[in-house]
Scaffold this active site. Structure first.
Site: not given
Ligand code: GUN
Length: 279
Positions: A48, A92, A115
């Site tokens: 990211k 996350q 998100d």
């Molecule tokens: N864990 C698994 N997929 C995601 C996601 O798309 N965003 C976040 N923040 N955590 C995750």
């Protein structure tokens, strides 16, 4: 059979974002919170941050120790909610077990929730009035569009009912006028239901879950799975070698949905900047 190149499609999306940020001389910032030492989360967070660099977005990482208290995490989120340089906040998941994910997500300002996990944004998705796109489902839609496949009127089957993927995925397909079925662990005659699908999306989290007998000839198969097989190799939910020959289009793992999820996160971060500029 055609392989959908998620890396190429995501590169196009990111290039467009970068162009817009440079053209309009925008200063866009994304805060990325990671708690503990989960290996997979570390890889995702690094990817990211790399994508931010490609797009010209500033990333601010907050790597907190495993024993961080909920109060400390909520205080950090509160600080970031009030930080003008931070347009998007991403925490996350999964969090260590002693932290309540729902409380943490709900503490993020809905205007910075890139998100789209906050209840306010989930509600907007349900209505079809988006502030933010649910990243993985929106990435899947872009991949389907890239094939030129018409979604309207098609039979779409989603395997998995998580809040992150399955449920919002079904909504996006529904908004494009598909006939949508959501399957899960209690579904009876799973193979039979899946065989109806013109578009099959698997978000189960188990290697080799989708086998050739579950797939209609000529289907579009989208594999959201991110698993490790017995040899510790990254693989999706789909038994690729036997399923791929039956498909019109299929996504590989890696290089399919994963890069698109991150590209959509970048799109949301730019959207957050614009939302806050207009607020
Ligand atoms: N864990 C698994 N997929 C995601 C996601 O798309 N965003 C976040 N923040 N955590 C995750």
């Amino acid at each position: 059979m055609n392989i959908i190149d998620g890396k190429a499609v995501s590169a196009e999306v990111k290039a467009k974002i970068r162009e817009e940020i440079e053209r309009d001389k925008l200063e866009v910032g994304l805060a990325v919170i990671i708690v503990g030492n989960d290996q997979a989360s570390r890889v995702y967070v690094n990817n990211k941050k790399k994508a931010c660099e490609v797009c010209g977005i500033k990333s601010y990482e907050y790597a907190l120790p495993e024993d961080t208290t909920e109060q400390e995490l909520l205080e950090l989120v509160n600080t970031l909610n009030n930080d003008g340089k931070v347009n998007g906040i991403l925490c996350q998941l999964p969090l260590p077990k002693h932290l309540n994910e729902e409380r943490v997500i709900e503490s993020i300002s809905p205007l910075k929730d890139v998100d789209a996990f906050h209840a306010v944004n989930v509600g907007k998705i349900m209505i079809g009035n988006y502030a933010f796109l649910p990243c993985t489902p929106a990435g899947v839609m872009e991949l389907i569009h890239s094939t030129g496949t018409e979604v309207s009127g098609k039979e779409c089957v989603v395997i998995g009912r998580s809040n992150i993927v399955g449920k919002p995925m079904a909504m996006l397909l529904l908004h494009e006028n598909a006939t949508v079925t959501i399957c899960h662990s209690r579904t009876k005659n799973l193979a039979e239901v899946c065989r109806r699908a013109d578009i099959l999306v698997s978000a189960v989290g188990r290697a080799d879950f989708v086998t050739a007998d579950m797939v209609k000839d000529g289907a579009v198969v989208i594999d959201v799975g991110m698993n490790r097989n017995a040899e510790n190799k990254l693989c999706g939910d789909v038994k690729y070698d036997e399923v791929a020959p039956k498909c019109s289009y299929i996504t590989p793992v890696p290089g399919g949905v994963g890069p698109m999820t991150i590209a959509m996160l970048m799109k949301n971060t730019l959207m957050a900047k614009k939302l806050q500029s207009n607020a």
